[in-house]
Design a protein around this motif. Structure first.
Motif, PDB file in Angstrom:
ATOM      1  N   PHE A  13       0.863  -1.265   0.061  1.00  0.00           N
ATOM      2  CA  PHE A  13       0.088   0.074   0.072  1.00  0.00           C
ATOM      3  C   PHE A  13       0.849   1.284   0.043  1.00  0.00           C
ATOM      4  CE2 PHE A  13      -2.564  -3.448   1.848  1.00  0.00           C
ATOM      5  CZ  PHE A  13      -3.589  -3.315   1.219  1.00  0.00           C
ATOM      6  N   VAL A  14       1.852   1.288   0.842  1.00  0.00           N
ATOM      7  CA  VAL A  14       2.808   2.545   0.808  1.00  0.00           C
ATOM      8  C   VAL A  14       3.615   2.660  -0.499  1.00  0.00           C
ATOM      9  CG1 VAL A  14       4.736   3.315   1.857  1.00  0.00           C
ATOM     10  CG2 VAL A  14       3.265   2.335   3.350  1.00  0.00           C
ATOM     11  N   LYS A  15       3.738   1.437  -1.239  1.00  0.00           N
ATOM     12  CA  LYS A  15       4.446   1.455  -2.519  1.00  0.00           C
ATOM     13  C   LYS A  15       3.534   2.326  -3.422  1.00  0.00           C
ATOM     14  CE  LYS A  15       6.857  -1.334  -5.996  1.00  0.00           C
ATOM     15  NZ  LYS A  15       7.169  -2.572  -6.359  1.00  0.00           N
ATOM     16  N   LYS A  16       2.320   1.823  -3.172  1.00  0.00           N
ATOM     17  CA  LYS A  16       1.279   2.328  -4.272  1.00  0.00           C
ATOM     18  C   LYS A  16       1.355   3.933  -4.216  1.00  0.00           C
ATOM     19  CE  LYS A  16      -2.818   0.288  -4.849  1.00  0.00           C
ATOM     20  NZ  LYS A  16      -4.134  -0.270  -4.789  1.00  0.00           N
ATOM     21  N   ILE A  21       2.684   9.404  -6.043  1.00  0.00           N
ATOM     22  CA  ILE A  21       3.300  10.823  -5.778  1.00  0.00           C
ATOM     23  C   ILE A  21       4.495  10.777  -6.454  1.00  0.00           C
ATOM     24  CG2 ILE A  21       4.665  12.105  -3.896  1.00  0.00           C
ATOM     25  CD1 ILE A  21       2.727  10.277  -1.877  1.00  0.00           C
ATOM     26  N   ALA A  22       5.202   9.948  -6.911  1.00  0.00           N
ATOM     27  CA  ALA A  22       6.477  10.071  -7.778  1.00  0.00           C
ATOM     28  C   ALA A  22       6.051  10.566  -9.107  1.00  0.00           C
ATOM     29  CB  ALA A  22       7.358   8.956  -7.758  1.00  0.00           C
ATOM     30  N   LYS A  23       4.966  10.048  -9.755  1.00  0.00           N
ATOM     31  CA  LYS A  23       4.464  10.282 -11.000  1.00  0.00           C
ATOM     32  C   LYS A  23       4.029  11.705 -11.086  1.00  0.00           C
ATOM     33  CE  LYS A  23       1.435   8.721 -14.341  1.00  0.00           C
ATOM     34  NZ  LYS A  23       0.321   7.791 -14.819  1.00  0.00           N
ATOM     35  N   PHE A 109       1.903  13.243   6.998  1.00  0.00           N
ATOM     36  CA  PHE A 109       0.625  13.100   6.332  1.00  0.00           C
ATOM     37  C   PHE A 109       0.181  11.572   6.646  1.00  0.00           C
ATOM     38  CE2 PHE A 109       2.304  16.407   3.963  1.00  0.00           C
ATOM     39  CZ  PHE A 109       1.140  17.354   3.754  1.00  0.00           C
ATOM     40  N   TYR A 110      -1.175  11.379   6.784  1.00  0.00           N
ATOM     41  CA  TYR A 110      -1.581   9.931   6.983  1.00  0.00           C
ATOM     42  C   TYR A 110      -2.510   9.661   5.953  1.00  0.00           C
ATOM     43  CZ  TYR A 110      -3.919   5.787   8.433  1.00  0.00           C
ATOM     44  OH  TYR A 110      -4.318   4.697   8.777  1.00  0.00           O
ATOM     45  N   LEU A 111      -2.173   8.545   5.346  1.00  0.00           N
ATOM     46  CA  LEU A 111      -2.939   8.089   4.225  1.00  0.00           C
ATOM     47  C   LEU A 111      -3.578   6.740   4.560  1.00  0.00           C
ATOM     48  CD1 LEU A 111      -0.437   8.901   1.329  1.00  0.00           C
ATOM     49  CD2 LEU A 111      -2.272  10.545   2.099  1.00  0.00           C
ATOM     50  N   GLN A 112      -4.854   6.595   4.270  1.00  0.00           N
ATOM     51  CA  GLN A 112      -5.371   5.355   4.451  1.00  0.00           C
ATOM     52  C   GLN A 112      -4.969   4.174   3.456  1.00  0.00           C
ATOM     53  OE1 GLN A 112      -9.755   4.987   4.873  1.00  0.00           O
ATOM     54  NE2 GLN A 112      -9.511   3.054   6.200  1.00  0.00           N
ATOM     55  N   LYS A 158     -10.019 -10.961   5.240  1.00  0.00           N
ATOM     56  CA  LYS A 158     -10.127 -10.952   3.617  1.00  0.00           C
ATOM     57  C   LYS A 158      -9.307  -9.552   3.425  1.00  0.00           C
ATOM     58  CE  LYS A 158     -14.494  -8.274   4.136  1.00  0.00           C
ATOM     59  NZ  LYS A 158     -15.605  -8.327   4.770  1.00  0.00           N
ATOM     60  N   PRO A 159      -8.537  -9.415   2.363  1.00  0.00           N
ATOM     61  CA  PRO A 159      -7.686  -8.107   2.168  1.00  0.00           C
ATOM     62  C   PRO A 159      -8.800  -7.136   1.855  1.00  0.00           C
ATOM     63  CG  PRO A 159      -7.255 -10.040   0.566  1.00  0.00           C
ATOM     64  CD  PRO A 159      -8.471 -10.558   1.547  1.00  0.00           C
ATOM     65  N   ALA A 160      -8.288  -5.908   2.344  1.00  0.00           N
ATOM     66  CA  ALA A 160      -8.946  -4.538   2.109  1.00  0.00           C
ATOM     67  C   ALA A 160      -7.920  -3.697   1.573  1.00  0.00           C
ATOM     68  CB  ALA A 160      -9.723  -4.354   3.657  1.00  0.00           C
ATOM     69  N   ASP A 161      -8.648  -2.711   0.521  1.00  0.00           N
ATOM     70  CA  ASP A 161      -7.774  -1.778   0.020  1.00  0.00           C
ATOM     71  C   ASP A 161      -8.510  -0.629  -0.170  1.00  0.00           C
ATOM     72  OD1 ASP A 161      -6.178  -0.130  -1.572  1.00  0.00           O
ATOM     73  OD2 ASP A 161      -5.929  -1.611  -3.131  1.00  0.00           O
ATOM     74  N   PHE A 162      -7.890   0.493   0.790  1.00  0.00           N
ATOM     75  CA  PHE A 162      -8.721   1.485   0.875  1.00  0.00           C
ATOM     76  C   PHE A 162      -7.978   2.753   0.330  1.00  0.00           C
ATOM     77  CE2 PHE A 162      -9.575  -0.671   4.856  1.00  0.00           C
ATOM     78  CZ  PHE A 162     -10.732  -0.942   4.870  1.00  0.00           C
ATOM     79  N   THR A 163      -6.941   2.439  -0.535  1.00  0.00           N
ATOM     80  CA  THR A 163      -6.060   3.588  -1.153  1.00  0.00           C
ATOM     81  C   THR A 163      -6.820   4.216  -2.159  1.00  0.00           C
ATOM     82  OG1 THR A 163      -5.182   1.845  -3.021  1.00  0.00           O
ATOM     83  CG2 THR A 163      -3.704   2.561  -0.937  1.00  0.00           C
ATOM     84  N   ARG A 164      -6.547   5.414  -2.402  1.00  0.00           N
ATOM     85  CA  ARG A 164      -7.438   6.335  -3.440  1.00  0.00           C
ATOM     86  C   ARG A 164      -6.198   7.314  -3.917  1.00  0.00           C
ATOM     87  NH1 ARG A 164      -9.952   2.669  -2.492  1.00  0.00           N
ATOM     88  NH2 ARG A 164     -12.060   2.480  -1.710  1.00  0.00           N
TER      89      ARG A 164
END
Length: 177
Positions: A13-16, A21-23, A109-112, A158-164
């Motif tokens: 998730f952090v890598k994503k 951000i890099a892009k 900053f905190y990113l879910q 179960k996996p959960a992905d909250f990244t946006r």
């Protein structure tokens, strides 16, 4: 502004977030084990991302140990965890990870992010299993669960992905300001 993104990600998730951000900032990006503090001297902005574990930011000591070498640079740290953002948790993360002097030079900053038990190390799986048993035992004794405990029970199986992608906007705007 020449920018570098450094990250340490356990489950992706952090890598994503680091890649997004890099892009957006046209920044260089490295996993923390691939850089040393001398690498940072040629950059105007340094962004570090790490996963959050019990309010500790994974690998953030790379930044805090070298903060004196980062003076005059824009320094950002972001952490990503499964829980939704809350002011109380953010304050606790900041005070646990940064001294009052470091807080003057680091913008946090905190990113879910999310949670994926299957991507954890064996050690982390043991810890999470113990946590699950602890929460279930609390529930069995009819004790009130916190919202974080309820959320953890929901995502442990179960996996959960909250990244946006939109979650990075504040960081990008801050670095560009």
């Amino acid at each position: 502004m020449k920018t570098i993104i450094i990250y340490k990600s356990k489950t992706g998730f952090v890598k994503k977030y680091a890649e997004w951000i890099a892009k957006d900032l046209l920044a260089d990006i490295y996993e923390v084990s691939k850089v040393n503090v001398n690498t940072l001297t040629k950059y105007d902005a340094v962004i570090y991302g790490g996963s959050l574990h019990a309010v500790g930011i994974n690998g953030v000591k790379f930044i805090t140990r070298n903060i004196d070498k980062l003076m005059g640079k824009r320094v950002v740290v972001f952490a990503s965890g499964a829980s939704p953002s809350s002011e109380k948790v953010i304050k606790e993360v900041i005070t646990r990870n940064f001294t009052s002097d470091q807080q003057k030079h680091i913008k946090f900053f905190y990113l879910q992010g999310g949670f994926n038990y299957n991507k954890l190390s064996s050690f982390d799986k043991v810890l999470m299993t113990l946590l699950k048993w602890n929460i279930k035992n609390k529930k069995k004794k009819k004790k009130e669960l916190t919202s974080d405990e309820i959320g953890m029970l929901e995502v442990l199986d179960k996996p959960a992905d909250f990244t946006r992608k939109s979650n990075i906007d504040e960081i990008v705007n801050y670095v560009n300001s």
